[in-house]
Design a protein around this motif. Structure first.
Motif, PDB file in Angstrom:
ATOM      1  N   SER A   1      11.929 111.961  53.683  1.00  0.00           N
ATOM      2  CA  SER A   1      13.200 111.256  53.492  1.00  0.00           C
ATOM      3  C   SER A   1      12.961 109.775  53.666  1.00  0.00           C
ATOM      4  N   GLU A   2      13.413 109.003  52.702  1.00  0.00           N
ATOM      5  CA  GLU A   2      13.269 107.559  52.811  1.00  0.00           C
ATOM      6  C   GLU A   2      14.402 106.893  52.046  1.00  0.00           C
ATOM      7  N   LYS A   3      14.676 105.673  52.450  1.00  0.00           N
ATOM      8  CA  LYS A   3      15.730 104.939  51.769  1.00  0.00           C
ATOM      9  C   LYS A   3      15.482 103.448  51.950  1.00  0.00           C
ATOM     10  N   THR A   4      15.675 102.714  50.874  1.00  0.00           N
ATOM     11  CA  THR A   4      15.635 101.257  50.901  1.00  0.00           C
ATOM     12  C   THR A   4      16.949 100.763  50.327  1.00  0.00           C
ATOM     13  N   LEU A   5      17.565  99.843  51.037  1.00  0.00           N
ATOM     14  CA  LEU A   5      18.898  99.393  50.673  1.00  0.00           C
ATOM     15  C   LEU A   5      18.852  98.182  49.743  1.00  0.00           C
TER      16      LEU A   5
END
Length: 128
Positions: A57-61
Motif C-alpha cells: 500500500s502506498e500513496k503520494t498526494l
C-alpha cells in the motif's frame, strides 16, 4: 523503540532530482509504515507520501503525485523518496516518520498523528 533518520537532502536547480532516504531501526515485531512530510517556510507540515510495511500500500498526494516516487528495501531497513522535476515550491524541510502500531500495513489515508517516530528533518532547497 522505533527510530528514523533522514538523509539525502540538499540544493538543486529547478527541474532537478534528489533522492531522500529514511533509515529505520529499533522495531521489534513488524516493520513500520513510513510517511514523508514537508514543511515549507512559514507553513504547516503537510503529508507528501506513505508506504506500508510490506510496500503493498502506498500513496503520494498532489501536487507531488507523478513526480515523487516512494519505495522501500526492507533488507536494508530503508525507505526512499525519489523526487524528480523539482520546483522552487518543493523547497522545505522533509521529515520521515514511522508507524508500527496504528496502521503499518495501510497507507490509503495517512495523517501525521498516526506516526509515533519522527526524524529530525532534512532540508531540500530548489532554486536557480
Amino acid at each position: 523503540q522505533l527510530q528514523v533518520v533522514e538523509s539525502g537532502g540538499g540544493s538543486v536547480q529547478p527541474g532537478g532530482s534528489l533522492r531522500l532516504s529514511c533509515a529505520y531501526s529499533g522495531f521489534t515485531v513488524r516493520s513500520p509504515a513510513i510517511g514523508w512530510f514537508r514543511q515549507a517556510p512559514g507553513k504547516d507540515r503537510e503529508a507528501v507520501s506513505c508506504i506500508s510495511n510490506t510496500g503493498a500500500s502506498e500513496k503520494t498526494l498532489d501536487p507531488w503525485k507523478g513526480r515523487f516516487t516512494i519505495s522501500r528495501d526492507n533488507a536494508k531497513n530503508t525507505v526512499y523518496l525519489q523526487m524528480t522535476g523539482l520546483q522552487p515550491e518543493d523547497t522545505g524541510i522533509y521529515y520521515c516518520a514511522g508507524d508500527t502500531d496504528t496502521f503499518p500495513n495501510y497507507c490509503g489515508v495517512f495523517t501525521a498523528d498516526r506516526f509515533a517516530a519522527w526524524g529530525q528533518g532534512i532540508q531540500v532547497t530548489v532554486s536557480s
